[in-house]
Design a protein around this motif. Structure first.
Motif, PDB file in Angstrom:
ATOM      1  N   ASN A 146      -4.504   4.294  -1.175  1.00  0.00           N
ATOM      2  CA  ASN A 146      -4.398   2.822  -1.319  1.00  0.00           C
ATOM      3  C   ASN A 146      -5.285   1.995  -0.487  1.00  0.00           C
ATOM      4  OD1 ASN A 146      -2.973   2.857  -3.797  1.00  0.00           O
ATOM      5  ND2 ASN A 146      -1.106   2.957  -2.569  1.00  0.00           N
ATOM      6  N   SER A 155      -4.390  -8.836  -1.063  1.00  0.00           N
ATOM      7  CA  SER A 155      -4.648  -7.378  -1.336  1.00  0.00           C
ATOM      8  C   SER A 155      -4.803  -7.232  -2.721  1.00  0.00           C
ATOM      9  CB  SER A 155      -3.333  -6.525  -0.888  1.00  0.00           C
ATOM     10  OG  SER A 155      -3.224  -5.257  -1.376  1.00  0.00           O
ATOM     11  N   THR A 196       0.722  -1.173   0.006  1.00  0.00           N
ATOM     12  CA  THR A 196      -0.208   0.095   0.001  1.00  0.00           C
ATOM     13  C   THR A 196       0.681   1.355   0.010  1.00  0.00           C
ATOM     14  OG1 THR A 196      -0.053  -0.192   2.453  1.00  0.00           O
ATOM     15  CG2 THR A 196      -1.994  -0.889   1.119  1.00  0.00           C
TER      16      THR A 196
END
Length: 283
Positions: free
Chosen positions: A243, A278, A205
Motif C-alpha cells: 500500500n 493518505s 496502510t
C-alpha cells in the motif's frame, strides 16, 4: 595545524580507502579528535555533488516495524528479533550493574562503574551498524530495479503510543525503536545514489487490502481481506508495504496529487516529499 605553541606540520597516516575518497576533492573542514584508545584521529569533511534522482514510475514501498525492522513491497524483510534480544540483554545488564554501583562494596561499586563505562554506547553502535546495513540493502535494491522509495512518515508515533497504558518493558522497547535513524540513513543514501525517497502517511496502510483496497482485519502479523470477492490473506507488513508503494507511485506519477484520491503534498524539514492525507483514507 595551529596548536597552542604555533603551527605544526603533522604527517597524516591515511589508508588507500581514505586516499581514494580524498583524491580529486577539496576538503572543506577538518576536526582533530582524541579517541578512547589515546590515539588522535582527524575527521576531514569533503563536499560532493549529489547525482540527479532517477526518473522512474516504479516505486518500492518500505514498511517499518518493531517485530520486522523493515519489510519491502518486493518481499524482502529484516527480522527485529535479534536487535530486540540485544536491547533486552543490555537493559538487564545495565539494571544489575547500576544496582551494584549504588549498593555494593567500594570495590564492587568501582568495578560496576568501570563496566558501565565500557558498555556505554555499545547498544547504540550495534543499532547504527544494523540500520546502515538495512538501508544499504534497500537502496541497492532500488538501484537494481530503477525505482524510487516510499517510506512511512512515523513522525509523532512515540507521543501517540506513550499515551496508551503499557508496562515498563513494553514502553522501553517502543521508545528504543530507531525508526527515524533508519529513515535518515535511507534519505541520505538516496541522495548519494540518486534514489528518490518519499515519505507517505501510514494511516490505514496495514489495514487495507493492497489488491482491492477494502479495509480488512489485522491480527498481529496476519492480515485478511474481508471482501468476499478478494479474500486475500498474508503478512500484514508486506500488505502495508504494498500500500505504501501504491501511495508513493501516485506521488511520483502525479507530483501535484490526484483529484480522485484527494492528496496534497508538502515538504518536511528534512526535504522529503510527504503527503498531508493518505489516498487510502477515502478507500
Amino acid at each position: 595545524m595551529t596548536l597552542m605553541n604555533g603551527r605544526e606540520h603533522i604527517k597524516i597516516d591515511a589508508g588507500n580507502y581514505q586516499r581514494g575518497k580524498l583524491k580529486g576533492r577539496k576538503p572543506t573542514s577538518a576536526q582533530l579528535c582524541k579517541h578512547r584508545d589515546g590515539n588522535y584521529y582527524i575527521h576531514i569533511q569533503i563536499k560532493d555533488e549529489a547525482p540527479e534522482p532517477i526518473k522512474s514510475t516504479n516505486v518500492i514501498g518500505v514498511d517499518f516495524g518493531r517485530r520486522d525492522i523493515a519489510v519491502t513491497s518486493n518481499g524482502d524483510k529484516w527480522d527485529g528479533k535479534q536487535i530486540n534480544d540485544v536491547r533486552d540483554k543490555f537493559s538487564r545488564v545495565r539494571s544489575s550493574l547500576q544496582k551494584k554501583a549504588t549498593k555494593g562494596t567500594r570495590s564492587t561499586r568501582r568495578r560496576a562503574r568501570q563496566i558501565l563505562q565500557r558498555l556505554s554506547g555499545k547498544e547504540r553502535r550495534y543499532q547504527q551498524w544494523l540500520n546502515h546495513n538495512i538501508s544499504k540493502s534497500i537502496i541497492q535494491d532500488a538501484l537494481k530495479n530503477n525505482a524510487a522509495l516510499a517510506i512511512e512518515d512515523l513522525t509523532g508515533i512515540r507521543e501517540r503510543t506513550n499515551q496508551k497504558p503499557r508496562n515498563k518493558t513494553e514502553r522501553r522497547r517502543s521508545n528504543s525503536w530507531s525508526f527515524y535513524q533508519l529513515r535518515f540513513f535511507l534519505e541520505y543514501k538516496g541522495i548519494q545514489f540518486g534514489v528518490e525517497v518519499i515519505a507517505v502517511p501510514p494511516a490505514w496502510t496495514s489495514q487495507t487490502c493492497h489488491q482491492c483496497l477494502h479495509v480488512g482485519l489485522r491480527s498481529d502479523k496476519r492480515f485478511k481481506c474481508t471482501n468476499e470477492a478478494c479474500s486475500w490473506s498474508g503478512d500484514a507488513d508486506f500488505n502495508g508495504a504494498k500500500n505504501i508503494a501504491t501511495i508513493g507511485a501516485v506521488f511520483v506519477n502525479q507530483p501535484r496529487g490526484s483529484n480522485c484520491l484527494c492528496c496534497e503534498l508538502s515538504t518536511d524539514s528534512s526535504g522529503l516529499l510527504k503527503s498531508l492525507r493518505s489516498p487510502l483514507a477515502g478507500a
